[in-house]
Motif scaffolding. Sequence first.
Motif, PDB file in Angstrom:
ATOM      1  N   SER A   1      -8.734  48.854  87.534  1.00  0.00           N
ATOM      2  CA  SER A   1      -9.464  49.345  88.701  1.00  0.00           C
ATOM      3  C   SER A   1      -8.676  49.025  89.964  1.00  0.00           C
ATOM      4  O   SER A   1      -7.786  48.171  89.959  1.00  0.00           O
ATOM      5  N   LYS A   2      -9.006  49.720  91.042  1.00  0.00           N
ATOM      6  CA  LYS A   2      -8.336  49.467  92.322  1.00  0.00           C
ATOM      7  C   LYS A   2      -8.706  48.078  92.805  1.00  0.00           C
ATOM      8  O   LYS A   2      -9.853  47.666  92.748  1.00  0.00           O
ATOM      9  N   LYS A   3      -7.718  47.352  93.259  1.00  0.00           N
ATOM     10  CA  LYS A   3      -7.922  45.967  93.686  1.00  0.00           C
ATOM     11  C   LYS A   3      -7.936  45.857  95.195  1.00  0.00           C
ATOM     12  O   LYS A   3      -7.342  46.660  95.899  1.00  0.00           O
ATOM     13  N   ARG A   4      -8.585  44.807  95.652  1.00  0.00           N
ATOM     14  CA  ARG A   4      -8.534  44.418  97.057  1.00  0.00           C
ATOM     15  C   ARG A   4      -7.593  43.235  97.170  1.00  0.00           C
ATOM     16  O   ARG A   4      -7.216  42.635  96.173  1.00  0.00           O
TER      17      ARG A   4
ATOM     18  N   TYR B   1      -1.922  49.484  98.605  1.00  0.00           N
ATOM     19  CA  TYR B   1      -1.930  50.794  97.950  1.00  0.00           C
ATOM     20  C   TYR B   1      -0.788  50.869  96.931  1.00  0.00           C
ATOM     21  O   TYR B   1      -0.975  51.329  95.803  1.00  0.00           O
TER      22      TYR B   1
ATOM     23  N   ASP C   1      -1.258  50.498  88.004  1.00  0.00           N
ATOM     24  CA  ASP C   1      -1.735  51.623  87.209  1.00  0.00           C
ATOM     25  C   ASP C   1      -0.591  52.234  86.393  1.00  0.00           C
ATOM     26  O   ASP C   1      -0.756  52.522  85.208  1.00  0.00           O
TER      27      ASP C   1
ATOM     28  N   ASN D   1      -1.550  48.814  93.796  1.00  0.00           N
ATOM     29  CA  ASN D   1      -2.483  49.500  92.905  1.00  0.00           C
ATOM     30  C   ASN D   1      -1.790  50.615  92.125  1.00  0.00           C
ATOM     31  O   ASN D   1      -2.037  50.791  90.929  1.00  0.00           O
ATOM     32  N   ALA D   2      -0.902  51.353  92.787  1.00  0.00           N
ATOM     33  CA  ALA D   2      -0.155  52.413  92.103  1.00  0.00           C
ATOM     34  C   ALA D   2       0.765  51.826  91.036  1.00  0.00           C
ATOM     35  O   ALA D   2       0.872  52.364  89.926  1.00  0.00           O
TER      36      ALA D   2
END
Length: 185
Positions: free
Chosen positions: A118-121, A42, A49, A45-46
């Motif tokens: 985009s949000k990554k895994r 999390y 971004d 991703n933040a």
Amino acid sequence: MKVKDVIISALNILGRSGLAASLADGDELTAEERETVDTLLYCFNATEDEVARNYMPLFAREELSSPDGEYFYASFINPPVKIKRVTAAGAAAEYELFPQYMAVNAKKITVEYEYAPSKKRLEGSSDFGGEVGEYLLALGAASEYCLINGELEEAELWENKYRREIDRAQRKLPSCGSIPPRRWV
């Protein structure tokens, strides 16, 4: 660069080298370790971004077509943040922006824009490379992780290193006309 590598670097920064080694080796994680990795994902991703929106934008160029001249943002490969230029038949085209789409008086266009990652895994790859390296993103994720966990002094330490790394990376880029956002001390 792989997201998993950034998370492993962040774990090492945070002094969790045992968990970093387990993650690198693909070992089975306990529920607590899985929660730590998920929280760091999390935070990654933040951070990605934030860097893309405020410091080092990601750029894309696409050719699109529409029978009515309405180009929905959802149809773009990447979620656009700022439209930089639109051309039709090799010439600049006028466009109008709406909340869900962009209207252009052409049926086929080329659009250049800044986009948000985009949000990554964990298994994914970062949209960044080059100057925005693994270390910069790991520092941002570590800082965010400490802040979430209430470790304010450590969060400030990693935040300062993260900001210095951003400044270093920006100095290596060609100069541009953007002013970085304000930072609160």
